[in-house]
Motif scaffolding. Structure first.
Motif, PDB file in Angstrom:
ATOM      1  N   GLY A 172       0.812  -1.203   0.000  1.00 14.68           N
ATOM      2  CA  GLY A 172       0.000   0.000   0.000  1.00 14.68           C
ATOM      3  C   GLY A 172       0.849   1.258   0.000  1.00 14.68           C
ATOM      4  N   SER A 173       0.262   2.335  -0.432  1.00 14.70           N
ATOM      5  CA  SER A 173       0.957   3.609  -0.494  1.00 14.70           C
ATOM      6  C   SER A 173       0.068   4.689   0.107  1.00 14.70           C
ATOM      7  N   LEU A 174       0.650   5.501   0.958  1.00 15.38           N
ATOM      8  CA  LEU A 174      -0.088   6.594   1.593  1.00 15.38           C
ATOM      9  C   LEU A 174       0.288   7.902   0.898  1.00 15.38           C
ATOM     10  N   GLY A 175      -0.611   8.384   0.075  1.00 14.50           N
ATOM     11  CA  GLY A 175      -0.424   9.643  -0.629  1.00 14.50           C
ATOM     12  C   GLY A 175      -1.509  10.629  -0.258  1.00 14.50           C
ATOM     13  N   ARG A 176      -1.656  11.647  -1.080  1.00 16.60           N
ATOM     14  CA  ARG A 176      -2.652  12.674  -0.791  1.00 16.60           C
ATOM     15  C   ARG A 176      -4.064  12.113  -0.731  1.00 16.60           C
ATOM     16  N   THR A 177      -4.432  11.343  -1.735  1.00 14.46           N
ATOM     17  CA  THR A 177      -5.799  10.822  -1.792  1.00 14.46           C
ATOM     18  C   THR A 177      -6.092   9.916  -0.612  1.00 14.46           C
ATOM     19  N   GLU A 178      -5.144   9.011  -0.301  1.00 13.74           N
ATOM     20  CA  GLU A 178      -5.343   8.082   0.812  1.00 13.74           C
ATOM     21  C   GLU A 178      -5.399   8.838   2.140  1.00 13.74           C
ATOM     22  N   TYR A 179      -4.565   9.861   2.257  1.00 20.97           N
ATOM     23  CA  TYR A 179      -4.563  10.625   3.513  1.00 20.97           C
ATOM     24  C   TYR A 179      -5.890  11.342   3.736  1.00 20.97           C
ATOM     25  N   LEU A 180      -6.455  11.941   2.691  1.00 23.46           N
ATOM     26  CA  LEU A 180      -7.710  12.661   2.839  1.00 23.46           C
ATOM     27  C   LEU A 180      -8.845  11.730   3.277  1.00 23.46           C
ATOM     28  N   GLN A 181      -8.773  10.472   2.859  1.00 21.07           N
ATOM     29  CA  GLN A 181      -9.744   9.492   3.347  1.00 21.07           C
ATOM     30  C   GLN A 181      -9.457   9.115   4.796  1.00 21.07           C
ATOM     31  N   LEU A 182      -8.177   8.946   5.125  1.00 14.56           N
ATOM     32  CA  LEU A 182      -7.787   8.597   6.495  1.00 14.56           C
ATOM     33  C   LEU A 182      -8.100   9.722   7.464  1.00 14.56           C
ATOM     34  N   GLU A 183      -8.028  10.953   6.996  1.00 18.18           N
ATOM     35  CA  GLU A 183      -8.211  12.115   7.848  1.00 18.18           C
ATOM     36  C   GLU A 183      -9.631  12.253   8.376  1.00 18.18           C
ATOM     37  N   LYS A 184     -10.587  11.676   7.685  1.00 19.12           N
ATOM     38  CA  LYS A 184     -11.973  11.789   8.119  1.00 19.12           C
ATOM     39  C   LYS A 184     -12.157  11.145   9.494  1.00 19.12           C
ATOM     40  N   PRO A 185     -12.954  11.744  10.356  1.00 21.91           N
ATOM     41  CA  PRO A 185     -13.119  11.235  11.713  1.00 21.91           C
ATOM     42  C   PRO A 185     -13.562   9.781  11.753  1.00 21.91           C
ATOM     43  N   SER A 186     -12.919   8.993  12.603  1.00 24.03           N
ATOM     44  CA  SER A 186     -13.297   7.596  12.837  1.00 24.03           C
ATOM     45  C   SER A 186     -12.864   7.227  14.244  1.00 24.03           C
ATOM     46  N   GLU A 187     -13.596   6.351  14.862  1.00 23.28           N
ATOM     47  CA  GLU A 187     -13.335   5.983  16.251  1.00 23.28           C
ATOM     48  C   GLU A 187     -12.788   4.571  16.356  1.00 23.28           C
ATOM     49  N   ASN A 188     -11.931   4.357  17.376  1.00 27.22           N
ATOM     50  CA  ASN A 188     -11.359   3.045  17.676  1.00 27.22           C
ATOM     51  C   ASN A 188     -10.716   2.421  16.430  1.00 27.22           C
ATOM     52  N   GLU A 189      -9.886   3.190  15.781  1.00 24.97           N
ATOM     53  CA  GLU A 189      -9.242   2.755  14.549  1.00 24.97           C
ATOM     54  C   GLU A 189      -8.212   1.665  14.854  1.00 24.97           C
ATOM     55  N   PRO A 190      -8.208   0.534  14.136  1.00 26.96           N
ATOM     56  CA  PRO A 190      -7.210  -0.517  14.364  1.00 26.96           C
ATOM     57  C   PRO A 190      -5.856  -0.113  13.790  1.00 26.96           C
ATOM     58  N   VAL A 191      -4.841  -0.886  14.125  1.00 30.74           N
ATOM     59  CA  VAL A 191      -3.500  -0.634  13.610  1.00 30.74           C
ATOM     60  C   VAL A 191      -3.486  -0.832  12.095  1.00 30.74           C
TER      61      VAL A 191
END
Length: 386
Positions: free
Chosen positions: A245-264
């Motif tokens: 996997g690769s963490l870029g701009r698009t992936e980060y903007l999805q990750l940035e959205k609020p979420s609770e109890n996120e797993p590793v």
């Protein structure tokens, strides 16, 4: 011991088992020095507190109404010896506390580069410090290892006896980065960078969390920090790389959205410029970075035409950032993007601007013509992004 006594002590044992003395038994040199400062300060204050509490009980007992043998001196009002003791002892303790606080403030400054890894061990200059970029999200922690090109969520590791340089920021709400076994807490704020230098001296798994309330998912905003030997850390890095996997701009903007109890979660590769974009709040393609905006302001700004340099933004931390530019959330467009991704060239952005709704009565539709002249005035793009 009888069964009755064991049952009587059971509640106490259960209560004590829930206590965590990690602050008094840390695994890192910085936290150990902070512990020593707390203990010394407490002992110095107890030099006054304990005698005062003891004398309070003594005076209450000795001069009780039923004790007729106690000396009765209603006209007594002054004693030089007592005045010297009462004022000199607290003064000396305040002087000592002030000296300790002053030295601790400078020696344990989180921005200060480590001078040692342990009380009896100097830093090994042959080992480069471990660089870790920390981003507080809603409600999870993102860790980027720029030297290894990997990123993780809610999973942090470091080699034993190797200095760690943390660079810390946040995506939206202010949080506080805290690993009690490693070092004291330091705040993570959007658009700002704080730093922390630390080292772990004992292998193990330690708890990290946010020490500043930041909303609904705050209680699940914690992670494990692993202190590993060199081989163990290399294996941990290899495991992260193998996750793919690769963490870029698009992936980060999805990750940035609020979420609770996120797993590793782990990414085998990460955009080398991602942390800078997060810090400058310009992950969205075409958005002007804070560093660019400050450079323009330092040169005098774009003038009245700069008010028109906005683009609609569909996702902006789920909150509007003002109503000056119309009913829709908006952001300032970048004016110099030589490395703009495909589809976001100057011409494309100009076309989007030209089709944007009017931003106010009497204002012309935005164009890039005045912005080009502004950058012609600036001469060059700012070299520093900090």
């Amino acid at each position: 011991m009888s069964r009755l006594k064991i049952l009587a002590l059971l509640p106490l044992a259960v209560a004590l088992s829930g206590c965590n003395y990690v602050v008094l038994a840390p695994a890192g040199d910085i936290a150990a020095q902070q512990r020593d400062l707390v203990i010394i300060s407490t002992v110095l204050m107890l030099l006054i507190v304990v005698p005062v509490m003891a004398l309070t009980v003594l005076f209450a007992w000795r001069y009780r109404q039923s004790n007729s043998s106690a000396r009765y001196e209603p006209d007594w009002d002054h004693s030089t010896k007592l005045e010297l003791v009462i004022w000199s002892a607290p003064l000396l303790i305040i002087v000592c506390l002030g000296a300790l606080t002053w030295m601790g403030t400078h020696l344990l400054d989180p921005y200060r580069t480590l001078g040692r890894i342990h009380a009896d061990r100097a830093i090994d200059q042959s080992k480069a410090p471990l660089e870790v970029d920390v981003v507080a999200l809603d409600w999870k922690w993102l860790f980027i290892y720029p030297d290894y090109g990997i990123a993780t969520v809610n999973d942090l590791a470091a080699p034993v006896d190797r200095p760690i340089n943390f660079r810390i920021t946040a995506s939206s709400v202010m949080n506080s980065f805290y690993i009690p076994a490693l070092a004291g807490q330091i705040y993570a704020m959007p658009g700002m960078e704080t730093k922390l230098h630390a080292v772990v001296n004992h292998a193990g798994t330690y708890r990290g969390f946010s020490a500043n309330y930041s909303g609904a998912g705050f209680s699940g905003m914690h992670f494990n920090f692993q202190g590993l030997d060199d081989k163990g850390f290399d294996a941990w890095v290899a495991q992260a790389k193998s996750a793919g996997g690769s963490l870029g701009r698009t992936e980060y903007l999805q990750l940035e959205k609020p979420s609770e109890n996120e797993p590793v979660r782990r990414w085998g590769t990460v955009d080398s410029d991602l942390y800078r974009l997060i810090l400058n709040m310009c992950v969205e393609t075409g958005k002007m970075c804070q560093s660019e905006m400050m450079a323009i302001d330092a040169k005098g700004g774009n003038g009245h035409e700069g008010l028109n340099n906005t683009l609609p933004l569909s996702y902006d931390k789920y909150a509007r950032r003002g109503t000056a530019f119309g009913p829709e959330p908006s952001f300032v467009a970048g004016t110099c993007t030589p490395d703009a991704p495909q589809g976001h060239t100057t011409a494309a952005i100009s076309a989007r601007l030209d089709t944007a709704p009017l931003l106010g009565a009497g204002l012309k539709r935005p164009t890039f013509a005045p912005l080009k002249s502004s950058f012609f005035f600036l001469g060059q793009r700012p070299k520093s992004d900090s």
